[in-house]
Design a protein around this motif. Structure first.
Motif, PDB file in Angstrom:
ATOM      1  N   ARG A  10       0.852  -1.190   0.000  1.00  0.00           N
ATOM      2  CA  ARG A  10       0.000   0.000   0.000  1.00  0.00           C
ATOM      3  C   ARG A  10       0.888   1.240   0.000  1.00  0.00           C
ATOM      4  N   LEU A  11       0.538   2.218  -0.845  1.00  0.00           N
ATOM      5  CA  LEU A  11       1.363   3.415  -0.968  1.00  0.00           C
ATOM      6  C   LEU A  11       0.477   4.634  -1.191  1.00  0.00           C
ATOM      7  N   SER A  12       0.769   5.706  -0.452  1.00  0.00           N
ATOM      8  CA  SER A  12       0.066   6.973  -0.610  1.00  0.00           C
ATOM      9  C   SER A  12       1.091   8.063  -0.896  1.00  0.00           C
ATOM     10  N   LEU A  13       0.917   8.772  -2.012  1.00  0.00           N
ATOM     11  CA  LEU A  13       1.824   9.842  -2.412  1.00  0.00           C
ATOM     12  C   LEU A  13       1.042  11.139  -2.518  1.00  0.00           C
ATOM     13  N   SER A  14       1.523  12.180  -1.848  1.00  0.00           N
ATOM     14  CA  SER A  14       0.835  13.466  -1.868  1.00  0.00           C
ATOM     15  C   SER A  14       1.860  14.595  -1.853  1.00  0.00           C
ATOM     16  N   CYS A  27       7.835  -1.521  -7.386  1.00  0.00           N
ATOM     17  CA  CYS A  27       6.930  -1.969  -6.313  1.00  0.00           C
ATOM     18  C   CYS A  27       6.142  -3.166  -6.841  1.00  0.00           C
ATOM     19  N   GLN A  28       6.764  -4.305  -6.854  1.00  0.00           N
ATOM     20  CA  GLN A  28       6.212  -5.463  -7.552  1.00  0.00           C
ATOM     21  C   GLN A  28       5.042  -6.131  -6.830  1.00  0.00           C
ATOM     22  N   ARG A  29       4.808  -5.771  -5.561  1.00  0.00           N
ATOM     23  CA  ARG A  29       3.687  -6.349  -4.825  1.00  0.00           C
ATOM     24  C   ARG A  29       2.639  -5.302  -4.462  1.00  0.00           C
ATOM     25  N   LEU A  30       2.732  -4.146  -5.068  1.00  0.00           N
ATOM     26  CA  LEU A  30       1.828  -3.043  -4.742  1.00  0.00           C
ATOM     27  C   LEU A  30       0.387  -3.386  -5.127  1.00  0.00           C
ATOM     28  N   ARG A  31      -0.519  -3.248  -4.160  1.00  0.00           N
ATOM     29  CA  ARG A  31      -1.933  -3.545  -4.406  1.00  0.00           C
ATOM     30  C   ARG A  31      -2.801  -2.290  -4.396  1.00  0.00           C
ATOM     31  N   VAL A  48       0.711   4.800 -14.719  1.00  0.00           N
ATOM     32  CA  VAL A  48       0.731   3.739 -13.714  1.00  0.00           C
ATOM     33  C   VAL A  48       0.579   2.406 -14.433  1.00  0.00           C
ATOM     34  N   HIS A  49       1.681   1.687 -14.557  1.00  0.00           N
ATOM     35  CA  HIS A  49       1.678   0.356 -15.158  1.00  0.00           C
ATOM     36  C   HIS A  49       2.133  -0.634 -14.094  1.00  0.00           C
ATOM     37  N   SER A  50       1.252  -1.524 -13.709  1.00  0.00           N
ATOM     38  CA  SER A  50       1.558  -2.444 -12.617  1.00  0.00           C
ATOM     39  C   SER A  50       0.831  -3.764 -12.829  1.00  0.00           C
ATOM     40  N   ALA A  51       1.549  -4.853 -12.617  1.00  0.00           N
ATOM     41  CA  ALA A  51       0.952  -6.180 -12.763  1.00  0.00           C
ATOM     42  C   ALA A  51       0.220  -6.629 -11.506  1.00  0.00           C
ATOM     43  N   SER A  52       0.407  -5.905 -10.388  1.00  0.00           N
ATOM     44  CA  SER A  52      -0.174  -6.344  -9.115  1.00  0.00           C
ATOM     45  C   SER A  52      -1.246  -5.402  -8.573  1.00  0.00           C
ATOM     46  N   LEU A  53      -1.348  -4.191  -9.108  1.00  0.00           N
ATOM     47  CA  LEU A  53      -2.225  -3.165  -8.538  1.00  0.00           C
ATOM     48  C   LEU A  53      -3.698  -3.552  -8.655  1.00  0.00           C
ATOM     49  N   GLU A  54      -4.427  -3.415  -7.525  1.00  0.00           N
ATOM     50  CA  GLU A  54      -5.845  -3.745  -7.488  1.00  0.00           C
ATOM     51  C   GLU A  54      -6.734  -2.523  -7.269  1.00  0.00           C
ATOM     52  N   GLU A  55      -6.181  -1.468  -6.670  1.00  0.00           N
ATOM     53  CA  GLU A  55      -6.971  -0.260  -6.415  1.00  0.00           C
ATOM     54  C   GLU A  55      -6.111   0.973  -6.670  1.00  0.00           C
ATOM     55  N   LEU A  56      -6.678   1.931  -7.406  1.00  0.00           N
ATOM     56  CA  LEU A  56      -5.967   3.169  -7.725  1.00  0.00           C
ATOM     57  C   LEU A  56      -6.876   4.359  -7.466  1.00  0.00           C
ATOM     58  N   VAL A  57      -6.344   5.345  -6.722  1.00  0.00           N
ATOM     59  CA  VAL A  57      -7.067   6.587  -6.442  1.00  0.00           C
ATOM     60  C   VAL A  57      -6.193   7.750  -6.893  1.00  0.00           C
ATOM     61  N   VAL A  58      -6.735   8.607  -7.760  1.00  0.00           N
ATOM     62  CA  VAL A  58      -5.999   9.769  -8.266  1.00  0.00           C
ATOM     63  C   VAL A  58      -6.836  11.015  -8.032  1.00  0.00           C
ATOM     64  N   GLU A  59      -6.241  12.011  -7.384  1.00  0.00           N
ATOM     65  CA  GLU A  59      -6.917  13.289  -7.177  1.00  0.00           C
ATOM     66  C   GLU A  59      -5.996  14.411  -7.619  1.00  0.00           C
ATOM     67  N   HIS A  60      -6.493  15.201  -8.567  1.00  0.00           N
ATOM     68  CA  HIS A  60      -5.720  16.338  -9.059  1.00  0.00           C
ATOM     69  C   HIS A  60      -6.621  17.556  -9.012  1.00  0.00           C
TER      70      HIS A  60
END
Length: 219
Positions: A10-14, A27-31, A48-60
């Motif tokens: 899990r990762l949050s960037l702001s 981040c090969q296990r990022l969900r 955002v290109h990821s083979a493991s990502l299950e949820e993505l939230v983008v706010e601009h």
């Protein structure tokens, strides 16, 4: 150069500038990934290109301008949930490859109408998932396209109106849909011809099963 984050899920960037296209593959296990780029005027491209990502939230929260080509690119074979909110002043490129996408909440607001038909301009495009509910059973979810349309000044001219209007709507259809919510601010104008034209567009005509029209009249 980034060090691999092999256990990060899990990762949050702001509020930080980062090359997502380069960083995310480390981040090969990022969900779950949450991005808030409000205030970062240089973050005009989100990849955002990821083979493991299950949820993505983008706010601009900024209004992207037409000075740079803005592009949102998501390629994730197991992505199930997508939430995105942003503003636009110019051209935006959208590429979403997520065959397992199930839940969507997507909003793109335009600072001013740059796409439209006749006197009708596009002010917001939305795409969301409505959970189906029956009397006794849980029904399949329904994906709904939402368009906010309002009249513009008579002097406004939309170049290549039919093609550009249809193409702009089409790029926001991040997955298949069956419902259309049409929000019309009429301001006293007749809207029947425009609605019939809209419903005749190929992508909408072939997919539409449910239609809701919301009239917002103002004096």
């Amino acid at each position: 150069y980034y060090v691999p984050f092999r256990s990060l899920e899990r990762l949050s960037l702001s509020g930080c500038h980062i090359d997502l296209a380069t960083f995310i593959p480390f981040c090969q296990r990022l969900r779950v990934l949450r991005l808030n780029t409000t205030g970062l005027v240089d973050m005009s491209n989100i990849t955002v290109h990821s083979a493991s990502l299950e949820e993505l939230v983008v706010e601009h929260g900024n209004r992207w301008t037409g000075r740079t080509r803005t592009h949102i690119s998501v390629d994730s074979p197991v992505l199930k949930q997508l939430t995105a909110s942003f503003h636009a002043c110019g051209n935006i490129g959208v590429s979403i490859l997520a065959p397992m996408l199930d839940k969507v909440w997507w909003r793109c607001s335009y600072a001013k109408p740059i796409y439209g038909l006749g006197l009708w301009g596009l002010s917001e495009v939305g795409f969301n998932t409505n959970a189906g509910r029956g009397a006794c059973v849980q029904l399949p979810s329904v994906h709904v396209l939402s368009l906010h349309i309002s009249p513009v000044q008579d002097s406004v001219s939309f170049p290549n109106a039919d093609l550009s209007f249809a193409a702009e709507i089409d790029k926001h259809m991040v997955t298949n849909f069956s419902g259309l919510d049409l929000h019309l601010s009429t301001k006293g104008h007749m809207f029947g011809t425009f609605v019939l034209h809209l419903l005749g567009m190929h992508r909408i005509h072939t997919a539409l099963r449910n239609l809701k029209i919301v009239l917002l009249r103002s004096e």
